[in-house]
Motif scaffolding. Structure first.
Motif, PDB file in Angstrom:
ATOM      1  N   GLU A  63       0.835  -1.221   0.000  1.00 17.63           N
ATOM      2  CA  GLU A  63       0.000   0.000   0.000  1.00 17.63           C
ATOM      3  C   GLU A  63       0.864   1.264   0.000  1.00 17.63           C
ATOM      4  O   GLU A  63       0.407   2.333  -0.371  1.00 17.63           O
ATOM      5  CB  GLU A  63      -0.871   0.059   1.273  1.00 17.63           C
ATOM      6  N   ASN A  64       2.096   1.121   0.458  1.00 16.96           N
ATOM      7  CA  ASN A  64       2.982   2.278   0.556  1.00 16.96           C
ATOM      8  C   ASN A  64       4.072   2.287  -0.520  1.00 16.96           C
ATOM      9  O   ASN A  64       5.152   2.850  -0.321  1.00 16.96           O
ATOM     10  CB  ASN A  64       3.605   2.338   1.957  1.00 16.96           C
ATOM     11  N   GLY A  65       3.806   1.630  -1.614  1.00 12.35           N
ATOM     12  CA  GLY A  65       4.675   1.766  -2.782  1.00 12.35           C
ATOM     13  C   GLY A  65       5.846   0.808  -2.869  1.00 12.35           C
ATOM     14  O   GLY A  65       6.750   1.014  -3.692  1.00 12.35           O
ATOM     15  N   VAL A  66       5.852  -0.238  -2.035  1.00 11.65           N
ATOM     16  CA  VAL A  66       6.923  -1.247  -2.146  1.00 11.65           C
ATOM     17  C   VAL A  66       6.347  -2.478  -2.848  1.00 11.65           C
ATOM     18  O   VAL A  66       5.476  -3.161  -2.297  1.00 11.65           O
ATOM     19  CB  VAL A  66       7.471  -1.646  -0.753  1.00 11.65           C
ATOM     20  N   ALA A  67       6.825  -2.754  -4.056  1.00 12.75           N
ATOM     21  CA  ALA A  67       6.341  -3.934  -4.786  1.00 12.75           C
ATOM     22  C   ALA A  67       6.870  -5.195  -4.113  1.00 12.75           C
ATOM     23  O   ALA A  67       8.042  -5.262  -3.740  1.00 12.75           O
ATOM     24  CB  ALA A  67       6.828  -3.865  -6.232  1.00 12.75           C
ATOM     25  N   THR A  68       5.998  -6.196  -3.918  1.00 10.37           N
ATOM     26  CA  THR A  68       6.418  -7.433  -3.250  1.00 10.37           C
ATOM     27  C   THR A  68       6.058  -8.660  -4.091  1.00 10.37           C
ATOM     28  O   THR A  68       5.260  -8.570  -5.023  1.00 10.37           O
ATOM     29  CB  THR A  68       5.740  -7.585  -1.864  1.00 10.37           C
ATOM     30  N   HIS A  69       6.623  -9.782  -3.685  1.00  9.85           N
ATOM     31  CA  HIS A  69       6.347 -11.034  -4.427  1.00  9.85           C
ATOM     32  C   HIS A  69       5.042 -11.691  -3.979  1.00  9.85           C
ATOM     33  O   HIS A  69       4.590 -12.667  -4.575  1.00  9.85           O
ATOM     34  CB  HIS A  69       7.521 -12.014  -4.271  1.00  9.85           C
ATOM     35  N   LEU A  70       4.405 -11.159  -2.927  1.00 11.38           N
ATOM     36  CA  LEU A  70       3.224 -11.820  -2.362  1.00 11.38           C
ATOM     37  C   LEU A  70       2.013 -11.682  -3.287  1.00 11.38           C
ATOM     38  O   LEU A  70       1.647 -10.580  -3.685  1.00 11.38           O
ATOM     39  CB  LEU A  70       2.903 -11.213  -0.984  1.00 11.38           C
ATOM     40  N   VAL A  71       1.398 -12.805  -3.607  1.00  7.88           N
ATOM     41  CA  VAL A  71       0.184 -12.794  -4.428  1.00  7.88           C
ATOM     42  C   VAL A  71      -1.029 -12.915  -3.513  1.00  7.88           C
ATOM     43  O   VAL A  71      -1.927 -12.091  -3.520  1.00  7.88           O
ATOM     44  CB  VAL A  71       0.202 -13.931  -5.475  1.00  7.88           C
TER      45      VAL A  71
END
Ligand code: UDP
Length: 238
Positions: A63-71
């Motif tokens: 939500e704060n702009g950090v792309a993650t691998h979690l689907v």
């Protein structure tokens, strides 16, 4: 989505292939290790706690702009994640000196650092994860371009800004943490692995009590109780 083949087993997680070649299932284990697996233990329910903690924190970061691998989170201790090539650099971010930093540089345990420190460690158990600088990263071919190291530092700082404030509102001091990043099929750098009390240090702001893996490292007991407390605070509405 079903678990297919076991692709990899690490100290705290197992990774399984799925019917989709771009997606993996991560299973969070109850095993605890410290000092490069010289000390081993297990705590029933620890995997599920870390899975929930990490799920919540990755959602917050996303939500704060950090792309993650979690689907998505599948159940108590399984996540569906994007398949990435892990960059073999442990990015450690520190607000307060403790652990290996205090030991190596003689900075008194608990000293608040004058600014956020970001360090790189080479993810290699045989070498005991040594501290490395930018030139080492290039010589070892850990990244193809020195600019990627600046991206990792920026991401580390952004994660710290988000998490530090989030935990401060819940009376937890985020002392330091380790994150790992991976590159997906589009070349995007994604926050990967996990963020949990296995990989962070949390000190209660009121009592200074340690609520993280140091309870296991230092034989302080109540490991699971501490992890449960971290999850409880994460779930507090603020
Ligand atoms: N850390 C981690 N995995 C590692 C090394 C460190 O998750 O292989 C985390 C550790 O939990 C702490 C931070 O990174 O939150 C900094 O750890 P430090 O370098 O002080 O190492 P330690 O004292 O744990 O050896």
């Amino acid at each position: 989505m079903q678990k297919n083949e076991l692709l990899y087993e690490g100290k705290a997680k197992k990774l399984f292939t799925t019917e989709d070649p771009q997606l993996l299932i991560a299973e969070f284990k109850d095993d605890l290790t410290a000092f490069n697996a010289e000390k081993k233990g297990s705590e029933s329910g620890k995997g599920a706690l870390n899975c929930q903690i990490s799920t919540n924190l990755f959602a917050l970061l996303s939500e704060n702009g950090v792309a993650t691998h979690l689907v998505e989170t599948i159940d108590d201790n399984h996540q569906l994640v994007k398949k990435v090539d892990i960059i073999p650099i442990e990015v450690v971010v520190r607000n307060v000196a403790t652990g290996s930093l205090s030991k190596r540089l003689g900075i008194k345990d608990g000293t608040v650092l004058p600014f956020t420190l970001v360090e790189f460690y080479y993810k290699d158990d045989d070498l005991n994860d040594p501290l490395i600088n930018d030139e080492h990263c290039l010589i070892l071919d850990l990244v193809d371009d020195v600019k990627k190291l600046d991206i990792l530092r920026e991401k580390g700082r952004l994660i710290n800004d988000v998490l530090k404030g989030f935990f401060a509102a819940r009376r937890l001091n985020l002392v330091d943490f380790k994150v790992e990043f991976g590159v997906d099929q589009n070349g995007e750098i994604l926050l990967s692995d996990e963020i949990s009390p296995d990989s962070c240090r949390f000190w209660d702001m009121d009592t200074n009590e340690k609520l993280d893996k140091d309870r296991f490292r230092q034989n302080l007991g109540n490991v699971k109780v501490a992890y449960e407390e971290v999850l409880k605070r994460i779930k507090e509405d603020k």
